[in-house]
Write a protein that holds these residues in place. Sequence first.
Motif, PDB file in Angstrom:
ATOM      1  N   LYS A 206       0.831  -1.209   0.000  1.00  0.00           N
ATOM      2  CA  LYS A 206       0.000   0.000   0.000  1.00  0.00           C
ATOM      3  C   LYS A 206       0.867   1.262   0.000  1.00  0.00           C
ATOM      4  O   LYS A 206       0.642   2.186  -0.806  1.00  0.00           O
ATOM      5  N   SER A 207       1.854   1.313   0.873  1.00  0.00           N
ATOM      6  CA  SER A 207       2.665   2.530   0.964  1.00  0.00           C
ATOM      7  C   SER A 207       3.475   2.762  -0.303  1.00  0.00           C
ATOM      8  O   SER A 207       3.751   3.903  -0.683  1.00  0.00           O
ATOM      9  N   ARG A 208       3.852   1.689  -0.977  1.00  0.00           N
ATOM     10  CA  ARG A 208       4.680   1.834  -2.166  1.00  0.00           C
ATOM     11  C   ARG A 208       3.881   2.099  -3.432  1.00  0.00           C
ATOM     12  O   ARG A 208       4.374   2.758  -4.354  1.00  0.00           O
ATOM     13  N   GLN A 209       2.656   1.573  -3.520  1.00  0.00           N
ATOM     14  CA  GLN A 209       1.962   1.593  -4.803  1.00  0.00           C
ATOM     15  C   GLN A 209       0.626   2.328  -4.828  1.00  0.00           C
ATOM     16  O   GLN A 209       0.097   2.551  -5.915  1.00  0.00           O
ATOM     17  N   GLU A 210       0.061   2.711  -3.681  1.00  0.00           N
ATOM     18  CA  GLU A 210      -1.262   3.342  -3.706  1.00  0.00           C
ATOM     19  C   GLU A 210      -1.258   4.597  -4.569  1.00  0.00           C
ATOM     20  O   GLU A 210      -2.132   4.781  -5.427  1.00  0.00           O
ATOM     21  N   GLN A 211      -0.279   5.474  -4.362  1.00  0.00           N
ATOM     22  CA  GLN A 211      -0.256   6.724  -5.119  1.00  0.00           C
ATOM     23  C   GLN A 211       0.047   6.468  -6.595  1.00  0.00           C
ATOM     24  O   GLN A 211      -0.533   7.112  -7.477  1.00  0.00           O
ATOM     25  N   SER A 212       0.928   5.510  -6.858  1.00  0.00           N
ATOM     26  CA  SER A 212       1.260   5.202  -8.261  1.00  0.00           C
ATOM     27  C   SER A 212       0.055   4.676  -9.017  1.00  0.00           C
ATOM     28  O   SER A 212      -0.165   5.022 -10.189  1.00  0.00           O
ATOM     29  N   LEU A 213      -0.752   3.847  -8.365  1.00  0.00           N
ATOM     30  CA  LEU A 213      -1.948   3.323  -9.019  1.00  0.00           C
ATOM     31  C   LEU A 213      -2.948   4.440  -9.315  1.00  0.00           C
ATOM     32  O   LEU A 213      -3.643   4.409 -10.334  1.00  0.00           O
ATOM     33  N   LYS A 214      -2.998   5.429  -8.442  1.00  0.00           N
ATOM     34  CA  LYS A 214      -3.859   6.593  -8.699  1.00  0.00           C
ATOM     35  C   LYS A 214      -3.310   7.417  -9.855  1.00  0.00           C
ATOM     36  O   LYS A 214      -4.039   7.809 -10.774  1.00  0.00           O
TER      37      LYS A 214
END
Length: 329
Positions: A206-214
């Motif tokens: 979550k910390s690594r990819q949540e923003q990237s997925l957005k």
Amino acid sequence: MSTFIPLNGSTAPKPAGAAAVRRTASVAALAALALAATACSSSGGDPLGGGASTSAAGGGTSAAAAPGGTVVVGSANFPENVLLGSIYAQALRAKGVKVEEKFNIGSREVLYGQLQSGSLSVLPEYNGALLAYLGGKSADPTAAAVNAELTKTLPASLGILESSPAEDKDTLSISQESADKLGLKTIADLAAKAGEFTIGGPPEFKSRQEQSLKDVYGLTFKEWKSTGETTANAVKDGSIQVGNVFSTDPKITQLKLVPLADPKNLFGAQNVTPLVNKAKVDATTTGALNAVSAKLDTAGLLALMKKVAVDKEDPSAVAKDWLKSSGLS
């Protein structure tokens, strides 16, 4: 010895719809094997990174190279890398190359030094993770761009050969039922459903990819869960709808999961790529290894890993059968 043939990061094209990549095993009896086979949730997504290294028989740290022009093929201490090392070794023997195997040595911290010293000649590597280990970066996440950066970043004594289309990297995977019912084929297809879906993965996902997925795909999920090694099972039983499963994880086949294609290369290249000590290889060696890379794709590696991790077949026998079926033995 023949002059080393630089390949400047060329790579075979990724097969259409190829899944993104990694590994675990299935039932409780396979948990320990899966932990070794994945080597990724504990090492930040790096197949060869992290963990204490262990030296297997024949895998010492002597700087002396094997005598008589022998090519020494090494591997890390997890099943997929041992399988790849065995494929490399047997492919070389089929071309008349004298080979010594040093498998199950440990993590990259040990392996890289042995390759530099000449104790190892060849190692199955993962291009994106190797570039990150060396402190390099590529603005373009494609295999060709990553390999171009690797070629510039590696010391003069080391080089990469041609990358295979086979990758061992993160995927977003869903159940076969969801794929069929909703017509989902790519990560982009999740845009209409992400708000209704729960996504799961390792604690750090979550910390690594949540923003990237957005940012990359416009995805905002209903809920994030830390599912760790149970991620694939959680997708199958419906506790989550999307899971961060790795593309050579045998559970993909065993549980009939569908890794969604990543057309925008969010997760970047992690192609299986031979890393060599240039002074220890010649044109025959590079030709044989490049022929392996040309034949090995993600679906094929996943099928081989199922035989090793789930069916408990001997990696050497699995490698032998694959080379024969591929016309390389």
